[in-house]
Enzyme design. Structure first.
Site, PDB file in Angstrom:
ATOM      1  CE1 TYR A 120      31.404  44.126 -45.055  1.00  0.00           C
ATOM      2  CE2 TYR A 120      30.544  42.144 -46.071  1.00  0.00           C
ATOM      3  CZ  TYR A 120      30.347  43.410 -45.548  1.00  0.00           C
ATOM      4  OH  TYR A 120      29.083  43.948 -45.526  1.00  0.00           O
TER       5      TYR A 120
ATOM      6  CD  GLU B  95       9.452  35.368 -62.266  1.00  0.00           C
ATOM      7  OE1 GLU B  95       9.652  36.574 -62.050  1.00  0.00           O
ATOM      8  OE2 GLU B  95       8.509  34.949 -62.966  1.00  0.00           O
TER       9      GLU B  95
ATOM     10  CG  ASP C 180       5.156  36.427 -62.254  1.00  0.00           C
ATOM     11  OD1 ASP C 180       4.454  35.499 -61.795  1.00  0.00           O
ATOM     12  OD2 ASP C 180       5.734  37.270 -61.537  1.00  0.00           O
TER      13      ASP C 180
END
Length: 358
Positions: free
Chosen positions: A100, A186, A239
């Site tokens: 920025y 996770e 997962d």
């Protein structure tokens, strides 16, 4: 000041304590195989560290007098000048801050990120030594206290909310914990559910961390710092799908993009706690709670299976072959079929008590 005991009886942690003792023995012996579980197979992978740069890697030349690279050369010089000012003034900035300062010149954040990685790699120093920090997205909760660089005292004792992972991991000090284990979760949704179920209190003393998916640099640095400081067992809860396995590999073995900083980021002692593909059949999770593997999933799985560290992880390989044969994957939320709090009340406590990790 010690943390007040609130969790299970000491006998609950017997297997965990034995696991920690084996890790400490391996460290004392310098036994890398016990920590990483793999042999030295390739110059780009070291069993005690993870993925690393090869010594004979290819390089790119950026020239000031080449029309193709003059813009890149100018941007590198600009960011180098900003780094010089940060180091001289002993101040810090995030990659976002740098972007920025002149967003039109840089074009997008990825340009800045790539140049900073190139500079870090070229100078062979960690990014934080350049006084450039990443914005943290991770969270931490549990039996941990520490002091930030500015003197702020932080208590991560588990409640309904977690503490944001600090942006300057190098600056934190006076870390205190009596945790028996560290659980890397996770997904943020699973992490929040465990908080709501008072998992940290029920399993106290412990620490939970989430990188909210693919972990940011600071979350990985924090996990590494906790391992280096306390040498407590570290487990992952992901997962049962290729994406979850990939995330676990990043914590344990690192990523190609950050291989030049592997020594500071990887924890080869990490173990896979769940969700294991073999758990799906063992727990009789119905097929309508599962998700078919996509073609992209299968390609990712095939890619992981070819990696040197998986080649010598027979239990990991077996789990991934189970996934390949079934052509199905499962999210952690599939366990809610058994009961809404099955994950925190039954699944994780049993895994931790009886050593259900690989």
């Amino acid at each position: 000041m010690a943390f007040a005991p609130m969790g299970p009886e000491a006998s609950f942690f017997e297997v965990l304590d034995r696991h920690r003792a084996s890790l400490l023995a391996a460290l004392t012996r310098g036994g890398k195989e016990s920590l990483g579980g793999v042999a030295r197979l390739a110059s780009r992978f070291e069993d005690s560290v993870g993925l690393q740069m090869v010594s004979h890697c290819t390089t790119r030349k950026i020239k000031s007098d080449s029309p193709k690279s003059i813009q890149k050369f100018a941007l590198i010089l600009k960011i180098l000048s900003m780094i010089y000012k940060l180091v001289q003034s002993n101040t810090y900035a995030t990659k976002r801050d740098i972007y920025y300062t002149d967003s039109q010149l840089f074009g997008n954040q990825t340009v800045v990120d790539n140049i900073i990685n190139d500079i870090s790699c070229m100078l062979k120093v960690p990014r934080r030594s350049l006084h450039i920090l990443s914005t943290s997205k991770g969270l931490i909760a549990g039996n941990l206290r520490y002091m930030e660089e500015d003197g702020t005292k932080v208590n991560c004792t588990c409640g309904v909310t977690a503490v944001a992972v600090p942006s300057n991991i190098q600056g934190i000090r006076n870390l205190i914990t009596d945790a028996k284990f560290l659980l890397i979760v996770e997904k943020d949704a699973t992490f929040q559910r465990l908080l709501d179920d008072n998992f940290c209190t029920k399993m106290s003393p412990c620490i939970m961390v989430t990188g909210k998916g693919v972990p940011d640099l600071n979350t990985r640095l924090l996990v590494k710092k906790l391992w280096d400081t306390f040498h407590i067992p570290v487990f992952t809860l992901v997962d049962a799908d290729p994406h979850g396995i990939e995330i676990m590999c990043i914590y344990k073995y690192g990523s190609m993009s950050m291989s030049f900083e592997a020594h500071n980021l990887t924890v080869p002692a990490i173990r896979w706690l769940g969700l294991l593909p073999s758990d799906i059949k063992r727990l009789n999770i119905p097929k309508d709670s599962l998700i078919p593997l996509t073609r992209r999933d299968q390609m990712k799985l095939d890619s992981i299976l070819k990696r040197p560290y998986v080649t010598c992880q027979p239990f990991w390989r077996k789990e991934m072959e189970i996934m390949t044969d079934s052509k199905m994957k499962a999210e952690i939320q599939a366990l809610t079929f058994l009961s809404s709090d099955y994950l925190s009340r039954v699944y994780l406590p049993n895994k931790l008590k009886f050593g259900g990790w690989i």
